[in-house]
Design an enzyme around this catalytic site. Structure first.
Site, PDB file in Angstrom:
ATOM      1  N   ASP A   1       0.872  -1.171   0.000  1.00 42.58           N
ATOM      2  CA  ASP A   1       0.000   0.000   0.000  1.00 42.58           C
ATOM      3  C   ASP A   1       0.918   1.234   0.000  1.00 42.58           C
ATOM      4  O   ASP A   1       2.091   1.132   0.379  1.00 42.58           O
ATOM      5  CB  ASP A   1      -0.857  -0.060   1.275  1.00 42.58           C
TER       6      ASP A   1
ATOM      7  N   ASP B   1      -1.980  -0.708   5.624  1.00 46.88           N
ATOM      8  CA  ASP B   1      -2.220  -0.022   6.901  1.00 46.88           C
ATOM      9  C   ASP B   1      -3.681   0.049   7.294  1.00 46.88           C
ATOM     10  O   ASP B   1      -4.000   0.649   8.317  1.00 46.88           O
ATOM     11  CB  ASP B   1      -1.631   1.399   6.870  1.00 46.88           C
TER      12      ASP B   1
HETATM   13  O1  PGA Z   1      -5.791   7.451  -1.527  1.00 48.30           O
HETATM   14  C1  PGA Z   1      -6.170   6.984  -0.430  1.00 48.30           C
HETATM   15  O2  PGA Z   1      -7.217   7.316   0.142  1.00 48.30           O
HETATM   16  C2  PGA Z   1      -5.349   5.951   0.254  1.00 48.30           C
HETATM   17  O3  PGA Z   1      -4.301   5.470  -0.536  1.00 48.30           O
HETATM   18  P1  PGA Z   1      -3.611   4.080  -0.128  1.00 48.30           P
HETATM   19  O4  PGA Z   1      -4.484   3.015  -0.742  1.00 48.30           O
HETATM   20  O5  PGA Z   1      -2.238   4.184  -0.744  1.00 48.30           O
HETATM   21  O6  PGA Z   1      -3.571   4.012   1.362  1.00 48.30           O
HETATM   22 MG    MG Z   2      -2.956   3.186   3.149  1.00 48.40          MG
END
Ligand code: PGA
Ligand code: MG
Length: 227
Positions: free
Chosen positions: A15, A176
């Site tokens: 992520d 996360d």
């Molecule tokens: O853009 C978002 O709301 C979160 O992005 P992510 O998936 O990298 O945590």
């Molecule tokens: Mg994230």
């Protein structure tokens, strides 16, 4: 590290926001520049922290509507305003979390293919990875607008695996939030969650996963060479 779940993944999917990069400052700046331009009250960084995870349209919707009212037309217009501001501030205050560069170097040295799977739109993801100097580690990047669906739908992690030539059960997701956990689990992939990121106000230790990392470097304790 005793007792840690051990994996020998053929690929590792990361992520972005809250896992590889601390981006909350730029997201909060863009959100408050948007709110100011629209003549609406500012939000604290703590509030905005809870709104990150399901992509920009959701972040903007929550900024516009939590405890306030806005029409669908106003929300749509606000997304465009946010994107204009975020394009300018993206990466300005962002930082790489401690231990991440060492982890990326170590996995690269072990020839484990890596991917980014983020709900952030591609127009912001690719320049941000370049700006932070980590783009070269990733064999593929699947962004929030690559497909018609975002995490927690498993389609994004499946696509990342397909592009890296591995089956999901042989890969490992590191995220996360529940969006990451659910997307990995939906694809049959194990998932570790960092506890230093953004999890939409949900305590990360209440999210079902295969292990928690309080520090990115702990990831290396979970990855062992294939037998
Ligand atoms: O853009 C978002 O709301 C979160 O992005 P992510 O998936 O990298 O945590
Ligand atoms: Mg994230």
């Amino acid at each position: 590290m005793s007792g840690a779940a051990r994996f020998s993944p053929r690929a590792v999917l990361f992520d972005l926001d809250g896992t590889l990069l601390d981006t909350i400052g730029d997201l909060a700046d863009a959100a408050n520049l948007m709110l100011a331009e629209l003549g609406r009250p500012q939000r604290s960084q703590d509030e905005i922290h809870r709104f990150v995870g399901k992509g920009i349209p959701n972040l903007v919707r929550r900024c516009m509507t939590e405890g306030r009212t806005a029409s669908e037309t106003e929300i749509d217009a606000a997304v465009d305003v946010f994107r204009r501001h975020y394009a300018v501030v993206n990466g300005r205050r962002a930082s790489i979390y401690p231990g991440i560069e060492e982890v990326l170097r170590a996995l690269d040295a072990r020839a484990i293919p890596l991917a980014v799977v983020t709900n952030k739109a591609e127009a912001f993801t690719l320049p941000l990875l370049e700006r932070m100097g980590i783009a070269g580690y990733f064999g593929t990047v699947v962004s929030g607008d690559t497909l018609p669906v975002k995490k927690p739908d498993p389609a994004m992690v499946r696509l990342a695996c397909e592009r890296l030539g591995v089956v999901p059960a042989e890969a490992l997701m590191v995220g996360d939030s529940a969006n990451d956990a659910l997307s990995a689990q939906g694809a049959g992939m194990p998932v570790l969650l960092v506890s230093y990121g953004y999890s939409e106000g949900v305590p990360v230790d209440t999210i079902e996963c295969d292990g928690l990392l309080s520090d990115a470097l702990q990831l290396l304790d979970h990855i062992v060479p294939a037998q």
